[in-house]
Design an enzyme around this catalytic site. Structure first.
Site, PDB file in Angstrom:
ATOM      1  N   SER A  39      36.624  90.661  62.675  1.00 52.32           N
ATOM      2  CA  SER A  39      37.066  91.309  63.637  1.00 52.32           C
ATOM      3  C   SER A  39      37.712  92.827  62.986  1.00 52.32           C
ATOM      4  CB  SER A  39      37.942  90.778  64.452  1.00 52.32           C
ATOM      5  OG  SER A  39      39.085  90.013  63.846  1.00 52.32           O
ATOM      6  N   ASP A 318      47.729  93.521  68.115  1.00 50.65           N
ATOM      7  CA  ASP A 318      47.901  92.389  69.032  1.00 50.65           C
ATOM      8  C   ASP A 318      48.494  91.203  68.142  1.00 50.65           C
ATOM      9  OD1 ASP A 318      45.682  91.466  67.436  1.00 50.65           O
ATOM     10  OD2 ASP A 318      44.083  91.745  69.171  1.00 50.65           O
ATOM     11  N   HIS A 321      45.642  91.592  64.808  1.00 50.98           N
ATOM     12  CA  HIS A 321      45.229  92.510  64.233  1.00 50.98           C
ATOM     13  C   HIS A 321      45.891  93.487  63.941  1.00 50.98           C
ATOM     14  CE1 HIS A 321      41.672  90.607  66.475  1.00 50.98           C
ATOM     15  NE2 HIS A 321      41.197  90.517  65.397  1.00 50.98           N
TER      16      HIS A 321
END
Length: 354
Positions: A39, A318, A321
């Protein structure tokens, strides 16, 4: 303003000053860039998968020119910024959207929640493990060979590309440290697990080499115990970071650096570098209050909720990340290492000149 915020701002301004004048000029430094990872690099490969690990909604992408694309941050990822530093004209397209793209310039195969191990992250739903990313790369190579005329004509082109690999975090966060979903922590000690991961990683890298890769940038793990979600879930007695998880990441990094040295000795026509992402992680800078958006139980931003206004003052978007401002620091440090310990045996700017 509290002390931790002041320290964070000092670090941010220090690195910003170092890189203020840094930009790419002239022709692209490499003809192509292939991206493998999770991610931290995903640019939309998970959007159509059946998984909780996808973020093609606001507030993700609030500072990105195209809005929400599937990038797990407010703006650009680290590899987006590296793409620009390399002088490439456009961001590298995700494999999921590569059919109408100029694949000769490169493809992004990264997938949120993916890991080196095939089972990693699967409790969240589908993802594209590193093994599957390599399979996708083989598909792209066959298409490039057709575009360029033959496999023989494609090989010199592929040899000149940069292969950026940033993977392994989920093998801990979404595997080893989730014993309720995965047995790995009962099967391996931290040292044994890191050894097993790097062994499997090395096989994937060898496959990439056999497919024509010659310039490898391998990104190490950050101090995983300082990820806000890990502090919330696994922190004890008000600890700032989870020492067990950060130590596990450092063990992995040490073994990956050793692998880089071994491959540089064994594969003389290739060059591998290791980027030590843990160097600039300050364990005093990452309290849960530094998260920029309202998160749900999965640690990701709640859809369509307004994020913080001063996103340049928050290290995390978040609970997992980083914000674009942090991605700028990590990307520019990987490209042009501010200290010798950050890149071994060289940084990306020197690697691409070989």
């Amino acid at each position: 303003m509290d002390c931790e915020t002041k320290i964070w701002l000092m670090v941010l301004f220090f690195f910003s000053a170092i890189y203020k004048q840094q930009c790419a000029l002239g022709e692209p430094q490499v003809p192509c860039l292939f991206i493998f990872g999770d991610s931290l690099s995903d640019s939309g490969n998970n959007n159509k998968l059946s998984t909780d690990a996808k973020v093609n909604y606001l507030p993700y992408g609030i500072d990105f020119p195209d809005g929400p694309t599937g990038r797990f941050t407010n703006g650009r990822t680290s590899v987006d910024i590296i793409t620009q530093l390399l002088g490439l004209d456009d961001f590298i397209p995700p494999f999921a959207n590569s059919s109408s793209s100029d694949i000769v310039r490169g493809v992004n195969y990264a997938s949120g929640a993916a890991g080196i191990r095939n089972e990693t992250g699967t409790h969240l739903g589908e993802d594209v493990s590193m093994e599957l990313q390599l399979q996708n790369h083989k598909v792209i190579i066959s298409q490039i060979a057709k575009k360029l005329g033959s496999s023989e004509q494609a090989q010199p082109h592929l040899n000149k590309c940069l292969y950026y690999v940033n993977i392994g975090s989920n093998d801990y966060l979404n595997n080893y440290f989730l014993p309720e979903h995965y047995p790995s922590s009962r099967m391996y000690s931290p040292d044994q697990y890191a050894g097993a991961l790097v062994q499997q990683y090395s096989m994937h890298l060898k496959d990439l080499y056999l497919l024509g890769a010659r310039k490898f940038a391998l990104i190490g793990l950050s101090l995983l115990g300082c990820v806000p979600h890990e502090i919330v879930v696994h922190g004890k007695n008000g600890s700032i970071c989870v020492d067990e998880e950060s130590k596990a990441a450092l063990i992995f990094n040490d073994k990956l650096k050793t692998l880089v040295d071994r491959f540089n000795n064994e594969l003389s026509d290739a060059k591998f570098i290791f980027i030590n992402s843990a160097v600039i992680t300050d364990t005093n800078l990452l309290p849960d209050a530094f998260i920029c958006c309202k998160v749900g139980s999965n640690g990701q931003c709640t859809p369509n909720q307004e994020p913080c206004k001063n996103r340049n003052l928050h290290p995390f978007f978040d609970e997992f990340h980083p914000t674009e401002i942090v991605n700028q620091v990590t990307a520019r440090s990987a490209y042009n290492a501010p200290i010798p310990d950050y890149a071994h045996p060289m940084d990306i700017s020197h690697l691409v000149k070989l």
